[in-house]
Design a protein around this motif. Sequence first.
Motif, PDB file in Angstrom:
ATOM      1  N   LEU A 206       0.868  -1.172   0.000  1.00 41.18           N
ATOM      2  CA  LEU A 206       0.000   0.000   0.000  1.00 41.18           C
ATOM      3  C   LEU A 206       0.903   1.220   0.000  1.00 41.18           C
ATOM      4  CD1 LEU A 206      -2.774  -1.070   2.493  1.00 41.18           C
ATOM      5  CD2 LEU A 206      -3.139  -0.295   0.173  1.00 41.18           C
ATOM      6  N   ASN A 207       1.233   1.722  -1.200  1.00 38.55           N
ATOM      7  CA  ASN A 207       2.079   2.910  -1.240  1.00 38.55           C
ATOM      8  C   ASN A 207       1.341   4.022  -1.981  1.00 38.55           C
ATOM      9  OD1 ASN A 207       2.308   2.333  -3.959  1.00 38.55           O
ATOM     10  ND2 ASN A 207       4.201   1.191  -3.679  1.00 38.55           N
ATOM     11  N   ALA A 208       1.840   5.219  -1.800  1.00 37.95           N
ATOM     12  CA  ALA A 208       1.123   6.393  -2.317  1.00 37.95           C
ATOM     13  C   ALA A 208       1.454   6.685  -3.769  1.00 37.95           C
ATOM     14  CB  ALA A 208       1.442   7.603  -1.450  1.00 37.95           C
ATOM     15  N   LYS A 209       1.971   5.678  -4.464  1.00 36.05           N
ATOM     16  CA  LYS A 209       2.334   5.877  -5.857  1.00 36.05           C
ATOM     17  C   LYS A 209       1.329   5.135  -6.717  1.00 36.05           C
ATOM     18  CE  LYS A 209       6.559   5.524  -8.374  1.00 36.05           C
ATOM     19  NZ  LYS A 209       7.346   4.415  -8.699  1.00 36.05           N
ATOM     20  N   LEU A 306     -10.595  -7.267 -11.065  1.00 34.54           N
ATOM     21  CA  LEU A 306      -9.315  -7.968 -10.986  1.00 34.54           C
ATOM     22  C   LEU A 306      -8.381  -7.230 -10.029  1.00 34.54           C
ATOM     23  CD1 LEU A 306      -8.862  -8.983 -14.737  1.00 34.54           C
ATOM     24  CD2 LEU A 306     -10.179 -10.103 -12.942  1.00 34.54           C
ATOM     25  N   ARG A 307      -7.967  -6.038 -10.394  1.00 33.73           N
ATOM     26  CA  ARG A 307      -7.107  -5.227  -9.512  1.00 33.73           C
ATOM     27  C   ARG A 307      -7.670  -3.815  -9.485  1.00 33.73           C
ATOM     28  NH1 ARG A 307      -1.618  -7.274  -9.121  1.00 33.73           N
ATOM     29  NH2 ARG A 307      -1.309  -5.680  -7.527  1.00 33.73           N
ATOM     30  N   TYR A 308      -7.609  -3.182  -8.332  1.00 30.83           N
ATOM     31  CA  TYR A 308      -8.013  -1.781  -8.263  1.00 30.83           C
ATOM     32  C   TYR A 308      -7.199  -1.113  -7.166  1.00 30.83           C
ATOM     33  CZ  TYR A 308     -11.190  -4.272  -5.029  1.00 30.83           C
ATOM     34  OH  TYR A 308     -11.712  -5.122  -4.077  1.00 30.83           O
ATOM     35  N   LYS A 309      -6.965   0.168  -7.361  1.00 29.83           N
ATOM     36  CA  LYS A 309      -6.131   0.898  -6.399  1.00 29.83           C
ATOM     37  C   LYS A 309      -6.494   2.368  -6.441  1.00 29.83           C
ATOM     38  CE  LYS A 309      -1.484   1.938  -4.850  1.00 29.83           C
ATOM     39  NZ  LYS A 309      -0.045   1.830  -4.963  1.00 29.83           N
ATOM     40  N   GLY A 310      -6.327   3.032  -5.324  1.00 28.43           N
ATOM     41  CA  GLY A 310      -6.582   4.468  -5.310  1.00 28.43           C
ATOM     42  C   GLY A 310      -5.717   5.181  -4.297  1.00 28.43           C
ATOM     43  N   VAL A 311      -5.386   6.424  -4.609  1.00 19.41           N
ATOM     44  CA  VAL A 311      -4.757   7.333  -3.645  1.00 19.41           C
ATOM     45  C   VAL A 311      -5.762   8.465  -3.485  1.00 19.41           C
ATOM     46  CG1 VAL A 311      -2.789   8.831  -3.180  1.00 19.41           C
ATOM     47  CG2 VAL A 311      -2.441   6.680  -4.411  1.00 19.41           C
ATOM     48  N   LEU A 312      -6.309   8.606  -2.279  1.00 17.33           N
ATOM     49  CA  LEU A 312      -7.503   9.422  -2.105  1.00 17.33           C
ATOM     50  C   LEU A 312      -7.322  10.605  -1.159  1.00 17.33           C
ATOM     51  CD1 LEU A 312      -9.948   6.420  -1.562  1.00 17.33           C
ATOM     52  CD2 LEU A 312      -9.272   7.463  -3.723  1.00 17.33           C
ATOM     53  N   ARG A 319      -3.785  13.272   5.733  1.00 15.84           N
ATOM     54  CA  ARG A 319      -2.951  12.247   5.098  1.00 15.84           C
ATOM     55  C   ARG A 319      -3.671  11.614   3.919  1.00 15.84           C
ATOM     56  NH1 ARG A 319      -0.791   8.725  10.108  1.00 15.84           N
ATOM     57  NH2 ARG A 319       0.224   7.556   8.444  1.00 15.84           N
ATOM     58  N   LYS A 320      -2.884  11.171   2.965  1.00 13.84           N
ATOM     59  CA  LYS A 320      -3.458  10.450   1.826  1.00 13.84           C
ATOM     60  C   LYS A 320      -4.020   9.130   2.340  1.00 13.84           C
ATOM     61  CE  LYS A 320      -0.067  12.435  -1.310  1.00 13.84           C
ATOM     62  NZ  LYS A 320       1.010  12.264  -2.258  1.00 13.84           N
ATOM     63  N   VAL A 321      -5.102   8.694   1.744  1.00 12.05           N
ATOM     64  CA  VAL A 321      -5.643   7.381   2.086  1.00 12.05           C
ATOM     65  C   VAL A 321      -5.424   6.489   0.873  1.00 12.05           C
ATOM     66  CG1 VAL A 321      -7.733   6.073   2.608  1.00 12.05           C
ATOM     67  CG2 VAL A 321      -7.318   8.274   3.728  1.00 12.05           C
ATOM     68  N   ILE A 322      -4.840   5.310   1.099  1.00 11.19           N
ATOM     69  CA  ILE A 322      -4.487   4.419   0.002  1.00 11.19           C
ATOM     70  C   ILE A 322      -5.324   3.160   0.129  1.00 11.19           C
ATOM     71  CG2 ILE A 322      -2.608   3.088  -1.020  1.00 11.19           C
ATOM     72  CD1 ILE A 322      -0.922   5.325   0.722  1.00 11.19           C
ATOM     73  N   PHE A 323      -5.942   2.740  -0.955  1.00 10.45           N
ATOM     74  CA  PHE A 323      -6.673   1.474  -0.888  1.00 10.45           C
ATOM     75  C   PHE A 323      -6.340   0.667  -2.128  1.00 10.45           C
ATOM     76  CE2 PHE A 323      -9.510   3.339  -3.931  1.00 10.45           C
ATOM     77  CZ  PHE A 323     -10.181   2.279  -4.527  1.00 10.45           C
ATOM     78  N   LEU A 334      -3.573   4.575   5.922  1.00 10.12           N
ATOM     79  CA  LEU A 334      -3.211   5.997   5.831  1.00 10.12           C
ATOM     80  C   LEU A 334      -1.813   6.098   5.258  1.00 10.12           C
ATOM     81  CD1 LEU A 334      -4.504   7.456   9.209  1.00 10.12           C
ATOM     82  CD2 LEU A 334      -5.325   8.041   6.933  1.00 10.12           C
ATOM     83  N   GLY A 335      -1.636   6.966   4.298  1.00  4.99           N
ATOM     84  CA  GLY A 335      -0.330   7.167   3.684  1.00  4.99           C
ATOM     85  C   GLY A 335       0.313   8.441   4.225  1.00  4.99           C
ATOM     86  N   PRO A 336       1.249   9.007   3.475  1.00  6.04           N
ATOM     87  CA  PRO A 336       1.925  10.217   3.925  1.00  6.04           C
ATOM     88  C   PRO A 336       0.989  11.427   3.925  1.00  6.04           C
ATOM     89  CG  PRO A 336       2.587   9.637   1.695  1.00  6.04           C
ATOM     90  CD  PRO A 336       1.735   8.522   2.187  1.00  6.04           C
ATOM     91  N   VAL A 337       1.421  12.465   4.618  1.00  7.76           N
ATOM     92  CA  VAL A 337       0.675  13.725   4.652  1.00  7.76           C
ATOM     93  C   VAL A 337       0.753  14.371   3.272  1.00  7.76           C
ATOM     94  CG1 VAL A 337       0.689  16.054   5.681  1.00  7.76           C
ATOM     95  CG2 VAL A 337       1.139  14.038   7.108  1.00  7.76           C
ATOM     96  N   TRP A 338      -0.335  15.038   2.841  1.00  4.31           N
ATOM     97  CA  TRP A 338      -0.297  15.804   1.589  1.00  4.31           C
ATOM     98  C   TRP A 338       0.741  16.910   1.750  1.00  4.31           C
ATOM     99  CZ3 TRP A 338      -3.007  14.421  -2.699  1.00  4.31           C
ATOM    100  CH2 TRP A 338      -4.050  13.516  -2.535  1.00  4.31           C
ATOM    101  N   ALA A 339       1.632  17.014   0.812  1.00  2.26           N
ATOM    102  CA  ALA A 339       2.700  18.020   0.919  1.00  2.26           C
ATOM    103  C   ALA A 339       2.108  19.420   0.736  1.00  2.26           C
ATOM    104  CB  ALA A 339       3.757  17.758  -0.145  1.00  2.26           C
TER     105      ALA A 339
END
Length: 371
Positions: A206-209, A306-312, A319-323, A334-339
């Motif tokens: 689960l990364n913010a990329k 099949l596969r799905y991903k989001g940075v929200l 903080r970014k939310v990654i799913f 929870l991912g990193p803080v929005w810069a």
Amino acid sequence: MALIPTTILTGFLGAGKTTLLNRVLQESHGQRIAVIENEFGEENIDNEILVREGDEQIVQMSNGCICCTIREDLRSTLSELAAKRRSGALAFDRVIIETTGVADPGPVIQTFFMDDEVAEQYLVDSVITLVDAKHAQQQLDDRQEARRQVGFADRIFLSKTDLIDAPQRQALVQRLQRINPRAQISVAHFGQVPLEQVLDVRGFNLNAKLDLEPALLEPGASEHAHEHSHGHHHCDGHGHEHDGHECCDGHAHHEHGHDAQCSHPSHHHHDDDVKSFVYRATRPFDPARLEDFLGAIVNVYGPKMLRYKGVLDMAGTQRKVIFQGVHQLMGSDLGPVWAEGEPRESKMVFIGIDLPRDILVQGLEQCLVPQ
């Protein structure tokens, strides 16, 4: 003890999985790799050669196939391997599972998430899909399994590219990207692939990329390697902006009523049933609404997703939310803080079979915080 990283290697018969696997096993990377292989047929790896050339332990499943009905086999094989490793009977650092040419990688991946015993010992690193460039268009036309293998992939390697010309390759790359815009596409010439592109890909982290449509990379740069990007707008922010929303097929059509949303047109030569679409929004999501909606969607359409991903961008957190998810299995973090100064934009990609795009878009729109 750290989790055992596992790579799932898939691709149609003749795509060169065995060649790639042999190459990985014989390279001096200092890692001990256990292989679970279940490709039976003329390409079957010769046990004698492997045992002689490398220090690998190979476990072959008796019935030769990983798919839903025999998920239990994979589970027991993995448990047995882990037990032998703990007792010191077997020494290995990672596992590569080579699936049969017609296998659906879905149940294989799910085994690692749904089975507690397996999940406590193994970590899925990535799904690597090999595509036979010469026969791919035909296989993608004829076989849904081939389209699914592309849809599940974190990395796609093209073999036999020397047997097709530049326009054919360009057409194939574009088709693969329409099916799966998040997988990096590279060329594998007779299995010659840098090891770092096969192992420790971290496709399930689960990364913010969220890479969408990465360029075709080819070692020994060919003048055609980047051709596919001309006149083909990417969904990574380089599309055209119209009235505050974006569409990425290079056509200036307007999709009013959506905050921001991006898609691929269906007027290409191949309208595959496995396809992807990207959704973007510049307004934050309401967390409770989004959770309810995604839960409902996964419940109904899970087998086709099949596969799905989001940075929200979620209301109420800095903080970014990654799913991300596979079929009905979905996880978020929870991912990193929005810069500071970074535009807070949600970005999601869905890859699936005949997904109801309109329902998804409409539902996601209703989960945004009202203006």
